[in-house]
Write a protein that holds these residues in place. Sequence first.
Motif, PDB file in Angstrom:
ATOM      1  N   LEU A 137       6.113  13.287   2.538  1.00 36.78           N
ATOM      2  CA  LEU A 137       6.559  12.286   2.253  1.00 36.78           C
ATOM      3  C   LEU A 137       5.792  11.163   1.650  1.00 36.78           C
ATOM      4  CD1 LEU A 137       9.304  10.886   2.281  1.00 36.78           C
ATOM      5  CD2 LEU A 137       8.711   9.696   4.536  1.00 36.78           C
ATOM      6  N   GLN A 138       5.837  11.170   0.290  1.00 35.45           N
ATOM      7  CA  GLN A 138       5.044   9.829  -0.505  1.00 35.45           C
ATOM      8  C   GLN A 138       5.799   8.573  -0.143  1.00 35.45           C
ATOM      9  OE1 GLN A 138       1.883  10.225  -1.908  1.00 35.45           O
ATOM     10  NE2 GLN A 138       2.005   7.833  -2.040  1.00 35.45           N
ATOM     11  N   MET A 139       4.992   7.621   0.167  1.00 40.29           N
ATOM     12  CA  MET A 139       5.480   6.353   0.389  1.00 40.29           C
ATOM     13  C   MET A 139       4.679   5.432  -0.261  1.00 40.29           C
ATOM     14  SD  MET A 139       6.393   6.625   4.625  1.00 40.29           S
ATOM     15  CE  MET A 139       4.687   6.602   5.081  1.00 40.29           C
ATOM     16  N   ASN A 140       5.171   4.643  -1.281  1.00 40.90           N
ATOM     17  CA  ASN A 140       4.728   3.609  -2.016  1.00 40.90           C
ATOM     18  C   ASN A 140       5.128   2.494  -1.757  1.00 40.90           C
ATOM     19  OD1 ASN A 140       3.202   5.747  -3.283  1.00 40.90           O
ATOM     20  ND2 ASN A 140       4.691   5.896  -4.937  1.00 40.90           N
ATOM     21  N   ASN A 141       4.763   1.303  -2.203  1.00 38.93           N
ATOM     22  CA  ASN A 141       5.034  -0.137  -1.914  1.00 38.93           C
ATOM     23  C   ASN A 141       5.657  -0.332  -0.475  1.00 38.93           C
ATOM     24  OD1 ASN A 141       5.898  -2.780  -2.736  1.00 38.93           O
ATOM     25  ND2 ASN A 141       7.755  -2.169  -3.706  1.00 38.93           N
ATOM     26  N   LEU A 142       4.988   0.081   0.281  1.00 41.33           N
ATOM     27  CA  LEU A 142       5.302  -0.164   1.525  1.00 41.33           C
ATOM     28  C   LEU A 142       5.488  -1.760   2.157  1.00 41.33           C
ATOM     29  CD1 LEU A 142       3.149   2.540   3.208  1.00 41.33           C
ATOM     30  CD2 LEU A 142       5.623   2.478   3.528  1.00 41.33           C
ATOM     31  N   LYS A 143       6.435  -1.602   2.934  1.00 42.15           N
ATOM     32  CA  LYS A 143       7.006  -3.159   3.478  1.00 42.15           C
ATOM     33  C   LYS A 143       7.045  -3.137   5.001  1.00 42.15           C
ATOM     34  CE  LYS A 143      10.562  -3.325  -0.135  1.00 42.15           C
ATOM     35  NZ  LYS A 143      11.844  -3.496  -0.929  1.00 42.15           N
ATOM     36  N   PRO A 144       6.773  -4.352   5.330  1.00 41.61           N
ATOM     37  CA  PRO A 144       6.776  -4.691   6.853  1.00 41.61           C
ATOM     38  C   PRO A 144       8.099  -3.872   7.699  1.00 41.61           C
ATOM     39  CG  PRO A 144       5.829  -6.432   5.856  1.00 41.61           C
ATOM     40  CD  PRO A 144       6.435  -5.790   4.769  1.00 41.61           C
ATOM     41  N   THR A 191       4.904  10.408  13.981  1.00 35.67           N
ATOM     42  CA  THR A 191       3.873   9.844  13.561  1.00 35.67           C
ATOM     43  C   THR A 191       3.852   8.215  13.265  1.00 35.67           C
ATOM     44  OG1 THR A 191       1.707   9.815  11.963  1.00 35.67           O
ATOM     45  CG2 THR A 191       3.761  10.340  11.218  1.00 35.67           C
ATOM     46  N   GLN A 192       2.898   7.341  13.732  1.00 38.03           N
ATOM     47  CA  GLN A 192       3.303   5.933  13.738  1.00 38.03           C
ATOM     48  C   GLN A 192       2.721   5.450  12.263  1.00 38.03           C
ATOM     49  OE1 GLN A 192       4.814   3.640  15.972  1.00 38.03           O
ATOM     50  NE2 GLN A 192       4.391   2.119  14.139  1.00 38.03           N
ATOM     51  N   VAL A 193       3.934   4.840  11.584  1.00 41.07           N
ATOM     52  CA  VAL A 193       3.262   3.939  10.449  1.00 41.07           C
ATOM     53  C   VAL A 193       3.566   2.496  10.746  1.00 41.07           C
ATOM     54  CG1 VAL A 193       4.000   3.474   8.135  1.00 41.07           C
ATOM     55  CG2 VAL A 193       4.030   5.981   8.926  1.00 41.07           C
ATOM     56  N   THR A 194       2.474   1.556  10.570  1.00 42.01           N
ATOM     57  CA  THR A 194       2.429   0.359  10.702  1.00 42.01           C
ATOM     58  C   THR A 194       2.130  -0.207   9.372  1.00 42.01           C
ATOM     59  OG1 THR A 194       2.058   0.812  13.048  1.00 42.01           O
ATOM     60  CG2 THR A 194       1.728  -1.567  12.182  1.00 42.01           C
ATOM     61  N   VAL A 195       2.927  -1.381   8.958  1.00 44.06           N
ATOM     62  CA  VAL A 195       2.836  -1.945   7.830  1.00 44.06           C
ATOM     63  C   VAL A 195       2.711  -3.579   7.965  1.00 44.06           C
ATOM     64  CG1 VAL A 195       3.593  -2.480   5.363  1.00 44.06           C
ATOM     65  CG2 VAL A 195       4.256  -0.370   6.445  1.00 44.06           C
ATOM     66  N   ASP A 208       0.830  -1.094  -0.085  1.00 44.99           N
ATOM     67  CA  ASP A 208      -0.209  -0.162   0.024  1.00 44.99           C
ATOM     68  C   ASP A 208       0.869   1.140  -0.179  1.00 44.99           C
ATOM     69  OD1 ASP A 208      -2.634  -1.129   2.056  1.00 44.99           O
ATOM     70  OD2 ASP A 208      -2.086  -1.271  -0.152  1.00 44.99           O
ATOM     71  N   SER A 209       0.079   2.257   0.026  1.00 48.01           N
ATOM     72  CA  SER A 209       0.794   3.747   0.012  1.00 48.01           C
ATOM     73  C   SER A 209       0.294   4.859   1.162  1.00 48.01           C
ATOM     74  CB  SER A 209       0.619   4.357  -1.358  1.00 48.01           C
ATOM     75  OG  SER A 209       1.222   3.642  -2.567  1.00 48.01           O
ATOM     76  N   LEU A 210       1.147   5.443   1.630  1.00 47.22           N
ATOM     77  CA  LEU A 210       0.758   6.442   2.453  1.00 47.22           C
ATOM     78  C   LEU A 210       1.479   7.956   2.259  1.00 47.22           C
ATOM     79  CD1 LEU A 210       0.879   5.126   5.977  1.00 47.22           C
ATOM     80  CD2 LEU A 210      -1.144   5.927   5.137  1.00 47.22           C
ATOM     81  N   ARG A 211       0.780   8.829   2.373  1.00 42.15           N
ATOM     82  CA  ARG A 211       1.615   9.977   2.652  1.00 42.15           C
ATOM     83  C   ARG A 211       1.646  10.958   3.648  1.00 42.15           C
ATOM     84  NH1 ARG A 211       0.442  15.688  -1.015  1.00 42.15           N
ATOM     85  NH2 ARG A 211      -1.294  16.109   0.419  1.00 42.15           N
ATOM     86  N   LEU A 212       2.794  11.112   4.153  1.00 42.34           N
ATOM     87  CA  LEU A 212       2.856  11.707   5.549  1.00 42.34           C
ATOM     88  C   LEU A 212       3.080  13.181   5.213  1.00 42.34           C
ATOM     89  CD1 LEU A 212       5.580   9.469   7.394  1.00 42.34           C
ATOM     90  CD2 LEU A 212       3.224   9.381   7.210  1.00 42.34           C
ATOM     91  N   SER A 213       2.524  14.171   6.204  1.00 38.84           N
ATOM     92  CA  SER A 213       2.589  15.715   5.748  1.00 38.84           C
ATOM     93  C   SER A 213       3.120  16.087   7.200  1.00 38.84           C
ATOM     94  CB  SER A 213       1.319  16.425   5.659  1.00 38.84           C
ATOM     95  OG  SER A 213       0.641  15.886   4.557  1.00 38.84           O
TER      96      SER A 213
END
Length: 125
Positions: free
Chosen positions: A81-88, A119-123, A16-21
């Motif tokens: 920060l645009q984050m694509n193809n997120l990995k665990p 900010t927490q990012v969980t994959v 999946d993707s996420l965008r942090l601001s």
Amino acid sequence: QVQLVESGGGLVQAGDSLRLSCAASGRTFSTYVMGWFRQTPGKEREFVAGISYGGSNTRYAASVKGRFTISRDNAKNTVYLQMNNLKPEDTAVYYCAADRAVVTTWSTRKNVDYWGQGTQVTVSS
């Protein structure tokens, strides 16, 4: 004084993707190099990405190069920060950072002038 407030983290699945601001206070945003670091429990905070004052020069950690993109909008005092193809292994608390050191030095930096609260990012796999 610069205050940084991150948003956009969350729980996503691998691929999946996420965008942090990161919204910055103050009138001097365009005079700061901006970047992102991340940290997991028991490990040091590590550099992820950095962007120069005007946005023309960027740097990435090898682990995210080609998947993450940093950008900034100086009119909105915001860095993304645009984050694509997120990995665990991208799971971490992500911190926005501001400093006046040139972006080419950021990959080895451990401290900066200003940090956001994270900010927490969980994959999940």
